[in-house]
Design a protein around this motif. Structure first.
Motif, PDB file in Angstrom:
ATOM      1  N   ARG A 186      54.820  41.073  43.639  1.00 46.83           N
ATOM      2  CA  ARG A 186      54.314  39.937  44.398  1.00 46.83           C
ATOM      3  C   ARG A 186      53.982  38.791  43.438  1.00 46.83           C
ATOM      4  N   PRO A 187      54.236  37.542  43.820  1.00 45.86           N
ATOM      5  CA  PRO A 187      53.870  36.433  42.934  1.00 45.86           C
ATOM      6  C   PRO A 187      52.451  36.578  42.417  1.00 45.86           C
ATOM      7  N   TYR A 188      52.296  36.470  41.109  1.00 44.38           N
ATOM      8  CA  TYR A 188      51.039  36.841  40.477  1.00 44.38           C
ATOM      9  C   TYR A 188      49.848  36.007  40.919  1.00 44.38           C
ATOM     10  N   ASN A 189      50.076  34.723  41.258  1.00 42.99           N
ATOM     11  CA  ASN A 189      48.940  33.911  41.701  1.00 42.99           C
ATOM     12  C   ASN A 189      48.387  34.399  43.035  1.00 42.99           C
ATOM     13  N   GLU A 190      49.228  35.022  43.845  1.00 43.81           N
ATOM     14  CA  GLU A 190      48.749  35.598  45.104  1.00 43.81           C
ATOM     15  C   GLU A 190      47.899  36.832  44.853  1.00 43.81           C
ATOM     16  N   ILE A 191      48.286  37.613  43.853  1.00 44.75           N
ATOM     17  CA  ILE A 191      47.476  38.797  43.513  1.00 44.75           C
ATOM     18  C   ILE A 191      46.111  38.361  42.985  1.00 44.75           C
ATOM     19  N   LEU A 192      46.103  37.361  42.114  1.00 48.57           N
ATOM     20  CA  LEU A 192      44.831  36.866  41.579  1.00 48.57           C
ATOM     21  C   LEU A 192      43.933  36.334  42.667  1.00 48.57           C
ATOM     22  N   LYS A 193      44.521  35.634  43.651  1.00 53.18           N
ATOM     23  CA  LYS A 193      43.726  35.109  44.762  1.00 53.18           C
ATOM     24  C   LYS A 193      43.170  36.261  45.594  1.00 53.18           C
ATOM     25  N   MET A 194      43.956  37.283  45.811  1.00 54.77           N
ATOM     26  CA  MET A 194      43.515  38.454  46.553  1.00 54.77           C
ATOM     27  C   MET A 194      42.330  39.115  45.861  1.00 54.77           C
ATOM     28  N   TRP A 195      42.420  39.268  44.538  1.00 52.66           N
ATOM     29  CA  TRP A 195      41.321  39.872  43.791  1.00 52.66           C
ATOM     30  C   TRP A 195      40.073  38.999  43.836  1.00 52.66           C
ATOM     31  N   GLU A 196      40.264  37.700  43.764  1.00 53.33           N
ATOM     32  CA  GLU A 196      39.117  36.796  43.846  1.00 53.33           C
ATOM     33  C   GLU A 196      38.398  36.958  45.177  1.00 53.33           C
ATOM     34  N   ASP A 197      39.161  37.043  46.247  1.00 49.20           N
ATOM     35  CA  ASP A 197      38.568  37.234  47.581  1.00 49.20           C
ATOM     36  C   ASP A 197      37.855  38.574  47.698  1.00 49.20           C
ATOM     37  N   LEU A 198      38.305  39.551  46.933  1.00 46.67           N
ATOM     38  CA  LEU A 198      37.707  40.890  46.973  1.00 46.67           C
ATOM     39  C   LEU A 198      36.575  41.058  45.956  1.00 46.67           C
ATOM     40  N   LYS A 199      36.191  39.958  45.303  1.00 51.91           N
ATOM     41  CA  LYS A 199      35.107  39.984  44.310  1.00 51.91           C
ATOM     42  C   LYS A 199      35.440  40.867  43.122  1.00 51.91           C
ATOM     43  N   ILE A 200      36.714  40.922  42.747  1.00 49.75           N
ATOM     44  CA  ILE A 200      37.143  41.655  41.562  1.00 49.75           C
ATOM     45  C   ILE A 200      37.248  40.667  40.409  1.00 49.75           C
ATOM     46  N   ASP A 201      36.376  40.830  39.434  1.00 44.37           N
ATOM     47  CA  ASP A 201      36.265  39.906  38.313  1.00 44.37           C
ATOM     48  C   ASP A 201      37.215  40.327  37.192  1.00 44.37           C
ATOM     49  N   THR A 202      38.264  39.544  36.958  1.00 44.69           N
ATOM     50  CA  THR A 202      39.259  39.912  35.948  1.00 44.69           C
ATOM     51  C   THR A 202      38.770  39.710  34.520  1.00 44.69           C
ATOM     52  N   ASP A 203      37.559  39.184  34.343  1.00 42.12           N
ATOM     53  CA  ASP A 203      36.970  39.084  33.007  1.00 42.12           C
ATOM     54  C   ASP A 203      36.304  40.396  32.590  1.00 42.12           C
ATOM     55  N   LYS A 204      36.111  41.280  33.553  1.00 32.57           N
ATOM     56  CA  LYS A 204      35.489  42.571  33.271  1.00 32.57           C
ATOM     57  C   LYS A 204      36.521  43.584  32.788  1.00 32.57           C
ATOM     58  N   ASN A 205      36.032  44.724  32.286  1.00 34.31           N
ATOM     59  CA  ASN A 205      36.898  45.867  32.039  1.00 34.31           C
ATOM     60  C   ASN A 205      37.226  46.479  33.393  1.00 34.31           C
ATOM     61  N   ILE A 206      38.497  46.647  33.695  1.00 38.62           N
ATOM     62  CA  ILE A 206      38.899  47.177  34.993  1.00 38.62           C
ATOM     63  C   ILE A 206      39.748  48.423  34.807  1.00 38.62           C
ATOM     64  N   ALA A 207      39.373  49.483  35.506  1.00 41.94           N
ATOM     65  CA  ALA A 207      40.190  50.691  35.556  1.00 41.94           C
ATOM     66  C   ALA A 207      40.647  50.875  36.996  1.00 41.94           C
TER      67      ALA A 207
END
Length: 449
Positions: A371-392
């Motif tokens: 999926r286009p990556y900017n759409e994935i980032l927007k989805m994570w933002e809406d889900l309160k998933i902070d990509t600055d954190k360590n994510i597993a």
């Protein structure tokens, strides 16, 4: 659900039909007469309005950063959506736009080499315009252009074909290559029935083992890679009928220490749609004596249960579930070999797909492309998933989460990993089986461990 550089052994005698997503048609003069064509100045001015959306109708690979037409331009106009004109052959346009949050209230500006989408949108009541000068003019004026940070790790089928034909390709340094067709099944029937010429089959069961379906021992991983003729310096290019097993093997390779691991965007389906030559049967690669380093060479890309628990306790880390909503809230376990239902207490839901065998939220508008990556980032933002954190990322036993982890990697995220044991290990381990939740969360992704 558990369910190379290699020279062609046969001459590629047929070029096949061209990939429509990579060789779109010329601009239609008839369409241009019906739809207003905007200048670069007007496009730039229009984009200041929040209701205006810009859509790149080129292929997913060009959008990501591959200069397929050798224009000297990599990527897309900053802020543009991606909806290849080739998508129109597969499903209704309205469903695609709805997924991107685009409605008839938006002013839609299209750019790319194929404007067939413009007429369709106009006939369906959308307010649509053309930017004929497109990205070439935009780039000439030095306006912002973006690309997928590690686009070179998600390769187009056209690039793979040229590489196998020993033609010069960008983003390649001459290392030995192995193209791997990964899937589930000891006998590799689907590989025998048809595969990319010169590619080798990998049964994911050689690298993961029940009952938890975690990765096998480090020594076994090393031995199996050596059997496949893979060293840490091999360029490993993976594909499959589905991206999930391909990603599972790709992550194992990265964990082991292979320095350059790539996935074919669109996989086997994209190769077939391009009309490229295929071959049947099965051959096995010549083994190597030594992988070249101690395994794991990149241990942090996979974590186990103790680390997963620490992620939940830390404010700097998140454990993200890549599972269907029904699995997440405990209506189903999703597997006939997993009885417990629910989610890990304190995790976050990262969406997934309709069931354990699909990953629609991370796939492009059709097929098996990312999926286009900017759409994935927007989805994570809406889900309160902070990509600055360590994510597993985790799922049931590792396949879905591996795919999302690879996408996170090509998106430029470095503090990402796979919780290998996933829901099966967590829910069946005596130390953690009581640390689960069921039902719909009162506040999504705000629960505490």
């Amino acid at each position: 659900m558990k369910k190379i550089l290699l020279i062609f052994s046969v001459i590629l005698f047929a070029m096949g039909c061209s990939n429509k997503s990579e060789n779109p048609g010329e601009i239609s003069k008839e369409i241009s007469k019906k739809i207003e064509v905007l200048s670069t100045r007007k496009v730039k001015k229009s984009l200041k309005n929040e209701e205006t959306v810009l859509i790149d109708t080129r292929s997913y690979d060009e959008y990501n950063g591959w200069d397929i037409k050798e224009t000297g331009i990599q990527g897309h106009i900053s802020g543009a959506y991606n909806l290849p004109a080739s998508s129109l052959e597969h499903e209704g346009i309205e469903a695609f736009l709805e997924r991107k949050g685009i409605t008839k209230d938006n002013k839609i500006i299209l750019y790319g080499d194929d404007t067939s989408m413009a007429e369709m949108l106009s006939e369906n009541g959308y307010d649509v315009y053309l930017y004929e000068a497109g990205i070439k003019e935009w780039n000439k004026k030095k306006y912002p252009i973006e690309k997928l940070p590690r686009y070179e790790s998600l390769v187009p089928v056209s690039w793979v074909k040229k590489l196998l034909e020993e033609k010069d390709v960008p983003e390649y340094n001459g290392k030995p290559v192995k193209v791997i067709n990964a899937g589930w099944g000891k006998k590799g029937k689907f590989h025998k029935d048809g595969h990319i010429p010169g590619s080798y089959y990998v049964h994911t069961g050689w690298f993961e083992v029940g009952p938890l379906w975690n990765r096998v021992s480090d020594e076994t991983i090393k031995t199996e890679l050596e059997k496949l003729g893979i060293t840490k310096e091999t360029l490993v290019i993976v594909y499959g009928e589905d991206p999930m097993p391909a990603a599972r093997f790709a992550i194992i390779c990265k964990y082991a220490g292979v320095e350059d691991v790539r996935i074919i965007n669109g996989g086997w389906k994209a190769w077939q749609e391009a009309g490229y030559p295929t071959e049947e049967g099965i051959e096995y690669p010549l083994p190597v004596e030594e992988f070249g380093m101690k395994v794991p060479g990149n241990p942090d890309i996979i974590i186990d249960l103790p680390e997963a628990e620490n992620y939940l306790k830390s404010d700097k880390s998140d454990l993200v579930s890549i599972r269907s909503w029904k699995e997440y809230i405990g209506k189903i376990s999703g597997y006939d070999y997993i009885k417990p239902r629910g989610r890990i207490r304190g995790d976050k839901w990262g969406m997934g797909g309709s069931d354990p065998w699909h990953l629609e939220e991370y796939r492009a508008d059709y097929g098996t492309y990312m999926r286009p990556y900017n759409e994935i980032l927007k989805m994570w933002e809406d889900l309160k998933i902070d990509t600055d954190k360590n994510i597993a990322f985790y799922c049931g036993t590792g396949w879905r989460a591996s795919e999302v982890l690879f996408y996170a990697y090509v998106m430029g995220l470095d503090k990402v990993s796979l919780y290998d044991g996933g829901w099966k290990e967590w829910s069946e381990n005596p130390e953690t089986e009581d640390k689960i939740l069921k039902g719909e969360p009162e506040n999504l992704n705000e629960e505490k461990y």
